[in-house]
Each structure stands twice: as C-alpha cells, then as structure tokens.
Design an enzyme around this catalytic site. Structure first.
Site, short mmCIF file in Angstrom:
data_model
loop_
_atom_site.label_atom_id
_atom_site.label_comp_id
_atom_site.label_asym_id
_atom_site.label_seq_id
_atom_site.Cartn_x
_atom_site.Cartn_y
_atom_site.Cartn_z
N ASP A 14 0.86 -1.18 0.00
CA ASP A 14 0.00 0.00 0.00
C ASP A 14 0.90 1.23 0.00
O ASP A 14 2.10 1.13 0.29
CB ASP A 14 -0.91 -0.01 1.24
CG ASP A 14 -1.86 1.17 1.27
OD1 ASP A 14 -2.67 1.31 0.34
OD2 ASP A 14 -1.79 1.98 2.22
N SER A 15 0.32 2.37 -0.28
CA SER A 15 1.10 3.60 -0.24
C SER A 15 1.45 4.01 1.19
O SER A 15 2.35 4.83 1.40
CB SER A 15 0.33 4.73 -0.93
OG SER A 15 -0.91 4.94 -0.28
N CYS A 77 -3.63 -0.77 -2.25
CA CYS A 77 -3.90 0.64 -2.54
C CYS A 77 -4.89 0.76 -3.69
O CYS A 77 -4.67 0.19 -4.77
CB CYS A 77 -2.58 1.33 -2.89
SG CYS A 77 -2.76 3.03 -3.48
N GLU A 157 -6.78 8.49 9.79
CA GLU A 157 -5.40 8.40 10.28
C GLU A 157 -5.23 9.05 11.65
O GLU A 157 -4.37 8.64 12.44
CB GLU A 157 -4.43 9.01 9.27
CG GLU A 157 -4.30 8.21 8.00
CD GLU A 157 -2.97 8.42 7.28
OE1 GLU A 157 -2.15 9.23 7.78
OE2 GLU A 157 -2.76 7.76 6.25
N CYS A 192 -11.73 3.16 -0.65
CA CYS A 192 -10.42 3.56 -0.15
C CYS A 192 -10.13 2.72 1.08
O CYS A 192 -11.04 2.50 1.91
CB CYS A 192 -10.39 5.05 0.20
SG CYS A 192 -8.87 5.60 1.01
N HIS A 194 -8.71 3.36 3.72
CA HIS A 194 -8.88 4.08 4.99
C HIS A 194 -10.34 4.04 5.48
O HIS A 194 -10.59 4.13 6.68
CB HIS A 194 -8.48 5.54 4.84
CG HIS A 194 -7.00 5.78 4.78
ND1 HIS A 194 -6.25 5.47 3.68
CD2 HIS A 194 -6.14 6.31 5.69
CE1 HIS A 194 -4.99 5.81 3.90
NE2 HIS A 194 -4.89 6.31 5.11
#
Length: 281
Positions: A14-15, A77, A157, A192, A194
């Site tokens: 993942d990034s 990602c 995050e 996404c 996240h």
C-alpha cells in the site's frame, strides 16, 4: 507451483497505512497464512501522483516483495489497483496479482438489488473511473455515482472515527449522494482502504437502506478463493507470521497503525527498506 509453495507468504503493499485494513481482513479470513506488508510511506499519498509515477512505485514495491519469495501479491492501494494491476500482471505472469477494485466492484453488483450503486474514494480513484468502469462492465444497466471523500483519509489516520463532529463531516461529504431521493442508492462501495475505519459513521449517515461494501473484506475473500483454487492454502497449525516493511517513518507507522489494524505492532517489528533501487524486469 508445488505444494511446498503453500508455506510462502502473501505479499501486500500500500502507499502507507490504509492497506492495513486489507491486512486485517486477510488475518481474520486466513489466520494461518504468513504475510509480508509493505507501506511505501516515503511517497504517500499515491492519489496525488501521475499514473506513470504510481505504476513505477507499484513495480518497485512488487519487486521488493517478490524478492522475499511470495506466493501471491495483493495491491491494497486503490489508486495503484486502478492503474497498475495490468502492468504488474504483465511483468509477473507466473504470479497471481490481485487488487481491491475488482473484488469491491463484484461484491457491489451481487448485493445491489436495484443496481443503484455509489462509490466513495479519493479524488484520484474517482477521476480515473476505475470502480465505475468495473461495475458497469459487470452490470451495464447499473447506475453508478462516485463521490470523492479525501477528507476521510485524514479523519481515519488521526483516529477520529466516531462522534458528533465526525458524523457532521461525513454527512456533509456524503450529501451529494443523498441529493436525489427518487434515485437513492441501495449500495455504497468504500473505495479507499482508509474508509472502513469510518464504517460506523458512514452507515449511520447513509441509513439502513444502504448496504456498505468493504473492499478490504471482499479482497480477503477473493484471495482465499484464489489460494483454494490453486491449492496454496497454508494448513499450518500455528498462527501465521507477519512482517512489516516501510520506506520511511516507522515511528509514525507504528503509532497510526492502531487505527486500522487489530493487533499491536511494535516499533522493533518494523523494518525500514529502500525500494527505489529495485530494477524492474
């Protein structure tokens, strides 16, 4: 591949930290599998980069994981999944390469009764139409509405996953998806890695009539299906080992990881690696 290859780890990249939701889903679905996770934290986010750059980053991340002798590669990602899956599959035809877009699109088509599907993702993923095209390929009669919600990444995050303020922000960002009540969605793809961290708030805002599709969970199911079909399931009795690799900031990675991953990650477990030197075949 021989049966011995079942002992090899699954590679996941993942990034940054968002892909830990995919790693978490893989751990839950297949607790006996060994895993290697690479977060390209030196170059996060991928969503603001050109497709050419993202493909190059993905190729370097893949090469770093393949050097560790993996049996399957997961591109966790969404941005990289949207542009780099085909180049990676062409580079490594001997290796199964899987992304998060395909499984998420397939799951949304299966659960959507009316074919009115929404997608929320970063601006880059929305603009390249990856989910829209994948869904319409599977169900040409579907109505697909995509909405960028990049602000959700920062909320996830920072650990802001619930509460009045979070729901207010989520509600404002999702307002365009609820504007036309006559064409209300019945399914929403969390496009996404996240976004599963905000699943509770998103579900509350969208209401009970909207089914959320978590691309992390759907990807884990697709990976398990592929391993079973190729007789690569690890049948060890012990819980699988997990390795963590990052390209920058192991301290921050260890701190933020708790917002996406159910198991503790301690700083000494995180290996700092340089992947930019890898020569892509």
């Amino acid at each position: 591949m021989s049966k011995l290859d079942a002992d090899l780890p699954i590679g996941v990249f993942d990034s940054g930290v968002g892909g830990l939701t995919v790693l978490n889903a893989l751990r839950k679905a297949m607790p006996h599998e060994n895993l290697v996770y690479l977060g390209d934290t030196a170059r996060v986010p991928y969503g603001t980069k050109s497709s050419v750059s993202v493909i190059r980053y993905a190729e370097q991340a893949a090469a770093a994981l393949i050097e560790r002798n993996i049996k399957l590669l997961v591109v966790a990602c969404n941005t990289a999944s949207a542009v780099a899956i085909e180049p990676l599959q062409n580079l490594y035809p001997q290796l199964k390469v899987m992304g998060v877009v395909g499984p998420g699109a397939e799951a949304s088509c299966k659960v959507s009764a009316a074919g009115r599907i929404g997608v929320i993702a970063t601006e880059s993923t929305v603009n390249n139409n990856a989910y829209q095209n994948a869904i319409l390929h599977l169900n040409p009669s579907a109505s697909v509405t995509a909405q960028p919600c990049s602000l959700f990444v920062a909320l996830a995050e920072e650990g802001w996953h619930s509460g009045e303020l979070v729901e207010s922000i989520v509600s404002e960002c999702l307002k365009p998806l609820k504007a036309d009540e006559s064409e209300s969605l019945d399914t929403l793809v969390l496009g996404c890695t996240h976004f599963p961290a905000l699943k509770g708030a998103i579900s509350h805002v969208m209401g009970k009539g909207v089914t959320l599709v978590d691309s992390a969970e759907t990807t884990a199911k697709a990976v398990e299906k592929s391993l079973n079909e190729n007789e690569l399931i690890n049948h060890q009795s012990d819980r699988g080992a997990v390795q963590f690799l990052v390209t920058d900031g192991p301290e921050r990675f260890a701190r933020v990881a708790a917002n996406f991953y159910d198991e503790d990650i301690y700083l000494p477990e995180i290996q700092l690696v340089d992947i930019q030197h890898f020569n892509v075949p």
